[in-house]
Write a protein that holds these residues in place. Sequence first.
Motif, short mmCIF file in Angstrom:
data_model
loop_
_atom_site.label_atom_id
_atom_site.label_comp_id
_atom_site.label_asym_id
_atom_site.label_seq_id
_atom_site.Cartn_x
_atom_site.Cartn_y
_atom_site.Cartn_z
N ASP A 94 0.88 -0.94 0.75
CA ASP A 94 0.29 -0.63 0.05
C ASP A 94 0.75 1.04 -0.34
OD1 ASP A 94 -2.31 -1.39 0.16
OD2 ASP A 94 -2.62 -1.51 2.62
N ALA A 95 0.78 1.93 -0.72
CA ALA A 95 0.85 3.86 0.19
C ALA A 95 1.62 3.61 1.50
CB ALA A 95 -0.10 4.83 -0.63
N PRO A 96 2.61 4.08 0.98
CA PRO A 96 2.84 4.89 3.06
C PRO A 96 1.97 5.05 3.54
CG PRO A 96 5.17 5.75 1.44
CD PRO A 96 3.34 5.56 0.26
N GLY A 97 0.90 6.45 3.61
CA GLY A 97 -0.11 6.99 3.97
C GLY A 97 0.62 8.06 5.32
N PRO A 98 -0.70 7.35 6.41
CA PRO A 98 -0.12 8.39 8.02
C PRO A 98 1.54 7.78 8.03
CG PRO A 98 -1.99 6.63 8.28
CD PRO A 98 -1.78 6.89 6.99
N SER A 99 2.52 8.66 9.08
CA SER A 99 3.59 8.43 9.60
C SER A 99 3.81 9.78 10.99
CB SER A 99 4.93 8.96 8.86
OG SER A 99 5.33 10.04 8.61
N VAL A 100 4.61 9.26 11.82
CA VAL A 100 4.79 10.28 12.55
C VAL A 100 6.18 10.02 12.96
CG1 VAL A 100 2.21 9.86 14.26
CG2 VAL A 100 4.42 8.45 14.52
N SER A 101 6.56 11.06 13.88
CA SER A 101 7.70 11.52 14.24
C SER A 101 8.31 11.03 15.56
CB SER A 101 8.49 12.93 13.76
OG SER A 101 7.75 13.34 15.45
#
Length: 230
Positions: free
Chosen positions: A8-15
């Motif tokens: 799938d596309a990367p989608g949401p991420s966090v730092s």
Amino acid sequence: MKAADIMDAPGPSVSPETAVVEAVRLMHAHKVSGLPVVDAAGLLVGMITEGDLLRRSELGTERKITGFAAVQAGAQKLAEEFVRAHAQTIGDVMTKGPVAIDEETAIAAIVSLIEDKHLHLIPVVRQGRLIGMIGRPCLLRALIERADAQIEEPTDDESIRNQLIAVYDREAWAPLSQVDVIVRNGNVELRGNVTDPTKRKALVVAAQAIPGVKSVSDHLAPKSLGKAKA
């Protein structure tokens, strides 16, 4: 098939600096069980998953180690458990150095990773940067697509028979010398003298799995006259 074919596309991420509660809100909003953690340069540095958030002080579920168990664990372990239960930023809670793959990783290797390490999400990276995510739903989607493609593939009786013989030939459990395969208009008849019920079942299942097979008749044992539909 490889990772690039099913991811799938990367989608949401966090730092690492993202607040834990904000990451939880993001997971809940996107209905995902985990998020990749990337640094300011866009490099993957961790994963935060539901499993990382089970032992939290807000829930009253922090791990309580007391008495002799606390002495055995040691002060460092106790401090680590406290941090995981009370930390307010993702960098202190995330799994560092997560399992990641590249886009050329074969699907068989991906499944082995999921099984061996009990993973639900695997990041796909290129030179350390996140380019996709693979979860179990990706594998189910690939299964559906492959099944649909097989239905559309033209087959004839000779092709069906050759494919089935090839399966029997490569499987150590299959008593190929005891089986006669007859195919007429996509209907397979298995004849022979195979009394072991597990082997007989596997022989029938192998035939049912060949694209283009309409039905499988099991005549592998003297008293076996039943018909197994594909």
